[in-house]
Motif scaffolding. Structure first.
Motif, short mmCIF file in Angstrom:
data_model
loop_
_atom_site.label_atom_id
_atom_site.label_comp_id
_atom_site.label_asym_id
_atom_site.label_seq_id
_atom_site.Cartn_x
_atom_site.Cartn_y
_atom_site.Cartn_z
N TYR A 1 28.35 66.92 19.44
CA TYR A 1 28.73 68.19 19.33
C TYR A 1 28.94 68.98 20.78
N GLY A 2 27.98 68.90 22.04
CA GLY A 2 28.11 69.24 22.96
C GLY A 2 26.73 69.53 23.73
N GLU A 3 26.78 70.12 24.78
CA GLU A 3 25.11 69.91 25.42
C GLU A 3 24.30 71.97 24.25
N PRO A 4 23.03 71.50 23.97
CA PRO A 4 22.66 72.86 24.08
C PRO A 4 22.25 73.77 24.90
N ALA A 5 22.60 75.07 24.88
CA ALA A 5 21.24 75.51 25.92
C ALA A 5 20.65 75.29 25.70
N THR A 6 19.41 75.75 24.52
CA THR A 6 17.88 75.62 24.98
C THR A 6 16.95 74.54 23.89
N ILE A 7 16.04 73.85 23.69
CA ILE A 7 15.98 73.05 22.57
C ILE A 7 14.74 73.41 22.08
N VAL A 8 13.96 73.81 20.85
CA VAL A 8 13.29 74.20 20.61
C VAL A 8 12.70 73.51 19.31
N SER A 9 10.68 73.31 20.11
CA SER A 9 9.90 72.00 18.90
C SER A 9 8.72 72.64 19.13
N ASP A 10 7.81 71.95 18.35
CA ASP A 10 6.29 72.20 18.61
C ASP A 10 6.05 71.05 19.32
N ASN A 11 4.29 71.53 19.73
CA ASN A 11 3.82 70.64 20.40
C ASN A 11 3.82 69.09 20.05
N GLY A 12 4.40 68.54 19.61
CA GLY A 12 3.89 66.92 19.30
C GLY A 12 3.78 66.11 20.21
N THR A 13 3.50 65.16 19.99
CA THR A 13 2.79 64.20 21.20
C THR A 13 3.92 63.51 21.43
N GLU A 14 5.20 63.38 20.52
CA GLU A 14 6.78 62.27 20.75
C GLU A 14 7.33 63.55 21.88
N LEU A 15 7.65 64.91 21.25
CA LEU A 15 8.31 66.16 21.87
C LEU A 15 7.29 66.28 23.13
N THR A 16 6.08 66.18 24.17
CA THR A 16 5.82 66.23 24.86
C THR A 16 5.85 64.51 25.59
N SER A 17 6.11 64.35 25.60
CA SER A 17 5.90 62.71 26.31
C SER A 17 6.81 62.74 27.60
N ARG A 18 6.28 61.92 28.18
CA ARG A 18 6.28 61.72 29.69
C ARG A 18 8.36 61.40 28.97
N ALA A 19 8.36 60.55 28.38
CA ALA A 19 9.56 60.01 28.00
C ALA A 19 11.06 61.58 28.10
N ILE A 20 10.30 62.64 26.60
CA ILE A 20 10.91 63.78 27.05
C ILE A 20 11.34 64.70 28.50
N LEU A 21 10.09 64.50 29.35
CA LEU A 21 10.06 65.48 30.05
C LEU A 21 11.00 64.94 31.51
N VAL A 22 10.94 63.48 31.46
CA VAL A 22 12.45 62.63 32.19
C VAL A 22 13.78 63.18 31.89
N TRP A 23 13.72 63.10 30.51
CA TRP A 23 14.94 63.12 29.82
C TRP A 23 15.39 65.36 29.98
N GLN A 24 14.63 65.95 30.05
CA GLN A 24 14.94 67.01 30.64
C GLN A 24 14.93 67.47 32.33
N ASN A 25 14.58 67.09 32.82
CA ASN A 25 14.40 66.41 34.57
C ASN A 25 16.60 65.88 34.36
N LYS A 26 16.85 65.39 33.57
CA LYS A 26 17.96 64.59 34.02
C LYS A 26 19.15 65.43 33.14
N THR A 27 18.78 65.98 32.17
CA THR A 27 19.91 66.49 31.94
C THR A 27 20.26 67.79 32.21
N GLY A 28 18.78 68.68 32.69
CA GLY A 28 18.87 70.32 33.03
C GLY A 28 18.67 71.56 31.41
N ILE A 29 18.41 70.79 30.12
CA ILE A 29 18.47 71.43 29.27
C ILE A 29 16.90 71.59 29.29
N ALA A 30 17.17 73.43 28.72
CA ALA A 30 15.61 74.15 28.71
C ALA A 30 14.97 73.37 27.77
#
Length: 297
Positions: free
Chosen positions: A172-201
């Motif tokens: 679908y292409g790259e989103p400008a922003t992703i919104v989520s709650d503060n669940g453990t999977e969504l605040t995990s180190r893997a997701i933070l590394v993914w945010q750094n790699k993709t630059g998606i807010a």
């Protein structure tokens, strides 16, 4: 009669003599010189300031995740030094006790006006017929209300979530922003590394405020009311099949009231025709067959 004696600071003496006088004074009052130290000036004041600012905004982040946030700003250091600064600043995460309460505020998000302006993600849970639990990772486009993915499995880690998001971006292409709650999977180190790699807010809603992620919460209610509460799943494969059928009906057949009776898939195509194809997308969602791409349903 009283006498005013000048302090040592006002007397011009050499450093060696000053040190000897201080030690003599310590012995005079029975103080061990080895136990008396001048308070050290904290090192790295700029880094400490940024660590306090990040910890104030993200109160549940430990020193590793704060380190990842600092790396985004070009601040890198040894993990031992990072932990020392974190401890000296008293930023350790306190254990929660009792009911979770929301604190602080978040800036309101802009209303999305085109596809991929903003995605919302969340998790749901259900059970197989024997009683074994499984989870569903849901992703929707807030502008078109289109359900981009329903990933069902017995375990969904942060690394798995990152892989599924990569697959959806290829479609679908790259989103400008992703919104989520503060669940453990969504605040995990893997997701933070993914945010750094993709630059998606990535925007985290305030704890205990699901209404700040209203689009995905509304979708979750429809999914649970129309499918999860109506069907009995005999296995994981059966759950994935029924989720895929329901998702196709939701996106291409069912009229959506927020779209004035239009379907989410048709709304996306109409907006893309007005503004051109979605930037970064490698496939047409209307013709792509998911089984060939290996994307989970």
């Amino acid at each position: 009669m009283t006498f005013d004696f000048p302090s040592l600071e006002n007397i011009l003496i050499c450093p060696e003599t000053r040190t000897a006088l201080v030690q003599d004074g310590q012995r005079l009052v029975s103080v061990d010189p080895e136990t008396v130290r001048r308070e050290r000036t904290p090192d790295c004041p700029e880094i400490r300031h940024r660590m306090r600012a990040i910890a104030g905004e993200r109160r549940r982040f430990g020193y590793r995740r704060i380190g990842l946030m600092l790396e985004r700003e070009g601040i890198t250091m040894n993990h031992k030094k990072l932990r020392r600064l974190y401890s000296e600043e008293g930023l350790a995460v306190k254990r929660r006790r009792g009911r979770k309460r929301a604190t602080g505020t978040r800036a309101p998000l802009d209303v999305p006006h085109r596809p991929n302006d903003r995605w919302s993600v969340d998790f749901l849970a259900d059970v197989f017929e024997p009683g074994r639990r499984f989870r569903i990772f849901a992703v929707i486009d807030d502008c078109t209300r289109e359900n981009l993915g329903l990933v069902a499995d017995t375990s969904l880690s942060g690394q798995r979530v990152a892989r599924e998001l990569d697959g959806l971006i290829r479609l679908y292409g790259e989103p400008a922003t992703i919104v989520s709650d503060n669940g453990t999977e969504l605040t995990s180190r893997a997701i933070l590394v993914w945010q750094n790699k993709t630059g998606i807010a990535w925007h985290y809603i305030a704890p205990g405020k699901p209404t700040q992620n209203a689009f995905i919460e509304s979708f979750n209610g429809r999914l649970r009311d129309k499918l999860l509460n109506e069907e009995v799943f005999t296995s994981l494969a059966d759950a994935r099949r029924k989720l895929a059928i329901w998702r196709h009906d939701y996106n291409t057949v069912r009229p959506h009231p927020a779209l004035k009776g239009d379907t989410p898939a048709h709304a996306r195509r109409a907006l893309e025709r007005l503004e051109g194809s979605t930037h970064g997308a490698r496939a047409n969602p209307s013709t792509m067959r998911y089984a060939e791409t290996g994307l989970s349903l």
